[in-house]
Design a protein around this motif. Structure first.
Motif, PDB file in Angstrom:
ATOM      1  N   GLU A  12       0.676  -1.322  -0.084  1.00  0.00           N
ATOM      2  CA  GLU A  12      -0.109  -0.022   0.032  1.00  0.00           C
ATOM      3  C   GLU A  12       0.922   1.210  -0.001  1.00  0.00           C
ATOM      4  OE1 GLU A  12      -3.813   1.868   2.457  1.00  0.00           O
ATOM      5  OE2 GLU A  12      -3.003   0.071   3.108  1.00  0.00           O
ATOM      6  N   TYR A  13       2.026   1.283   0.853  1.00  0.00           N
ATOM      7  CA  TYR A  13       2.858   2.409   0.638  1.00  0.00           C
ATOM      8  C   TYR A  13       4.079   1.973   0.148  1.00  0.00           C
ATOM      9  CZ  TYR A  13      -0.825   3.979   3.874  1.00  0.00           C
ATOM     10  OH  TYR A  13      -2.126   4.093   4.129  1.00  0.00           O
ATOM     11  N   SER A  14       4.867   2.801  -0.358  1.00  0.00           N
ATOM     12  CA  SER A  14       6.112   2.615  -1.172  1.00  0.00           C
ATOM     13  C   SER A  14       7.356   2.406   0.054  1.00  0.00           C
ATOM     14  CB  SER A  14       6.690   3.463  -1.969  1.00  0.00           C
ATOM     15  OG  SER A  14       6.722   4.770  -1.459  1.00  0.00           O
ATOM     16  N   SER A  15       7.187   2.852   1.432  1.00  0.00           N
ATOM     17  CA  SER A  15       8.038   2.841   2.434  1.00  0.00           C
ATOM     18  C   SER A  15       8.144   1.288   2.969  1.00  0.00           C
ATOM     19  CB  SER A  15       7.928   3.915   3.524  1.00  0.00           C
ATOM     20  OG  SER A  15       6.333   3.509   3.852  1.00  0.00           O
ATOM     21  N   ASP A  16       6.805   0.716   2.891  1.00  0.00           N
ATOM     22  CA  ASP A  16       6.836  -0.755   3.228  1.00  0.00           C
ATOM     23  C   ASP A  16       7.572  -1.689   2.356  1.00  0.00           C
ATOM     24  OD1 ASP A  16       5.136   0.070   5.419  1.00  0.00           O
ATOM     25  OD2 ASP A  16       3.310  -0.351   4.052  1.00  0.00           O
ATOM     26  N   GLU A  36       5.553   2.900  -8.126  1.00  0.00           N
ATOM     27  CA  GLU A  36       6.008   3.642  -6.633  1.00  0.00           C
ATOM     28  C   GLU A  36       5.939   4.918  -6.696  1.00  0.00           C
ATOM     29  OE1 GLU A  36      10.079   3.519  -3.949  1.00  0.00           O
ATOM     30  OE2 GLU A  36      10.246   2.873  -6.030  1.00  0.00           O
ATOM     31  N   TYR A  37       6.285   5.894  -7.660  1.00  0.00           N
ATOM     32  CA  TYR A  37       6.438   7.265  -7.673  1.00  0.00           C
ATOM     33  C   TYR A  37       4.955   7.594  -7.842  1.00  0.00           C
ATOM     34  CZ  TYR A  37      11.331   6.561  -8.516  1.00  0.00           C
ATOM     35  OH  TYR A  37      12.779   6.059  -8.533  1.00  0.00           O
ATOM     36  N   THR A  38       4.079   6.979  -8.263  1.00  0.00           N
ATOM     37  CA  THR A  38       2.440   7.315  -8.532  1.00  0.00           C
ATOM     38  C   THR A  38       2.029   7.266  -6.732  1.00  0.00           C
ATOM     39  OG1 THR A  38       2.429   6.425 -10.605  1.00  0.00           O
ATOM     40  CG2 THR A  38       0.332   7.001  -9.391  1.00  0.00           C
ATOM     41  N   ILE A  39       2.299   6.469  -6.312  1.00  0.00           N
ATOM     42  CA  ILE A  39       1.887   6.402  -4.848  1.00  0.00           C
ATOM     43  C   ILE A  39       2.541   7.432  -3.931  1.00  0.00           C
ATOM     44  CG2 ILE A  39       1.897   4.715  -2.879  1.00  0.00           C
ATOM     45  CD1 ILE A  39       1.017   2.645  -4.686  1.00  0.00           C
ATOM     46  N   ASN A  40       3.932   7.531  -4.212  1.00  0.00           N
ATOM     47  CA  ASN A  40       4.771   8.702  -3.468  1.00  0.00           C
ATOM     48  C   ASN A  40       3.831  10.099  -3.680  1.00  0.00           C
ATOM     49  OD1 ASN A  40       6.342   7.201  -2.212  1.00  0.00           O
ATOM     50  ND2 ASN A  40       8.120   7.289  -3.825  1.00  0.00           N
ATOM     51  N   SER A  41       3.465  10.528  -4.916  1.00  0.00           N
ATOM     52  CA  SER A  41       3.151  11.675  -5.420  1.00  0.00           C
ATOM     53  C   SER A  41       1.464  11.711  -4.822  1.00  0.00           C
ATOM     54  CB  SER A  41       3.014  11.892  -6.856  1.00  0.00           C
ATOM     55  OG  SER A  41       2.215  10.978  -7.319  1.00  0.00           O
ATOM     56  N   ASP A  42       0.723  10.626  -4.423  1.00  0.00           N
ATOM     57  CA  ASP A  42      -0.515  10.736  -4.066  1.00  0.00           C
ATOM     58  C   ASP A  42      -0.899   9.483  -3.450  1.00  0.00           C
ATOM     59  OD1 ASP A  42      -3.254  11.387  -3.301  1.00  0.00           O
ATOM     60  OD2 ASP A  42      -3.783  11.769  -5.410  1.00  0.00           O
ATOM     61  N   ALA A  48      -6.992   2.338  -5.206  1.00  0.00           N
ATOM     62  CA  ALA A  48      -7.329   2.432  -6.552  1.00  0.00           C
ATOM     63  C   ALA A  48      -6.631   1.680  -7.474  1.00  0.00           C
ATOM     64  CB  ALA A  48      -7.627   3.877  -6.966  1.00  0.00           C
ATOM     65  N   ILE A  49      -5.196   1.879  -7.494  1.00  0.00           N
ATOM     66  CA  ILE A  49      -4.301   1.248  -8.380  1.00  0.00           C
ATOM     67  C   ILE A  49      -3.639   0.160  -8.224  1.00  0.00           C
ATOM     68  CG2 ILE A  49      -3.907   3.678  -9.615  1.00  0.00           C
ATOM     69  CD1 ILE A  49      -1.006   3.546  -8.312  1.00  0.00           C
ATOM     70  N   GLY A  50      -4.064  -0.428  -6.968  1.00  0.00           N
ATOM     71  CA  GLY A  50      -3.529  -1.796  -6.524  1.00  0.00           C
ATOM     72  C   GLY A  50      -2.105  -1.609  -5.769  1.00  0.00           C
ATOM     73  N   GLY A  51      -1.732  -0.550  -5.419  1.00  0.00           N
ATOM     74  CA  GLY A  51      -0.670  -0.477  -4.569  1.00  0.00           C
ATOM     75  C   GLY A  51       0.512  -0.379  -5.471  1.00  0.00           C
ATOM     76  N   ALA A  52       1.998  -0.492  -4.813  1.00  0.00           N
ATOM     77  CA  ALA A  52       2.998  -0.422  -5.485  1.00  0.00           C
ATOM     78  C   ALA A  52       3.380  -1.943  -5.857  1.00  0.00           C
ATOM     79  CB  ALA A  52       4.127   0.155  -4.798  1.00  0.00           C
ATOM     80  N   LYS A  53       3.700  -2.345  -6.955  1.00  0.00           N
ATOM     81  CA  LYS A  53       4.171  -3.910  -7.393  1.00  0.00           C
ATOM     82  C   LYS A  53       5.751  -3.897  -7.262  1.00  0.00           C
ATOM     83  CE  LYS A  53       0.153  -2.768  -9.407  1.00  0.00           C
ATOM     84  NZ  LYS A  53      -0.320  -1.525  -9.302  1.00  0.00           N
TER      85      LYS A  53
END
Length: 126
Positions: A12-16, A36-42, A48-53
């Protein structure tokens, strides 16, 4: 030969995901992180986008899954004990949200929590 990327885990979060990414790279596995960068920006659009993969090459998939299983944390119930699957008695479950309707995709925190056994894939209610 064309290299094919496969998704090993989503976060869910790129830090994880950084601990897992660094562990894979220390084991000599090439890693690609998608969204990753999409989630970092918002961070609000993560669900909605399924998290960072976290993705690896197809030939590294089995080894990467073994590494992930050795460092991941599993679901803990309300009694502070690992969730036990009623089907196979495994204690390797993770929180699962079906998000079957648009409402739950937009507001996943309203959906009741369920658990998915990583051994037999059974989905249970707490």
């Amino acid at each position: 030969m064309v290299d094919k990327w496969v998704t090993i885990a989503t976060f869910e979060y790129s830090s994880d995901l950084q601990v897992f990414k660094i562990k894979l790279e220390s084991e000599g596995i090439t890693v690609f992180v998608k969204d990753e960068y999409t989630i970092n920006s918002d961070p609000m659009i993560s669900n909605a986008i399924g998290g960072a993969k976290v993705q690896v090459f197809q030939e590294d998939k089995e080894r990467a899954i073994e590494i992930y299983d050795s460092i991941r944390s599993y679901a803990i119930g309300d009694d502070d004990l690992p969730v036990t699957c009623p089907n196979c008695k495994s204690q390797k479950s993770e929180t699962y949200y079906a998000q079957k309707s648009i409402f739950y995709k937009l507001f996943p925190f309203f959906e009741k929590r369920k658990y998915k056994c990583l051994n037999c894939k059974m989905i249970t209610n707490p």
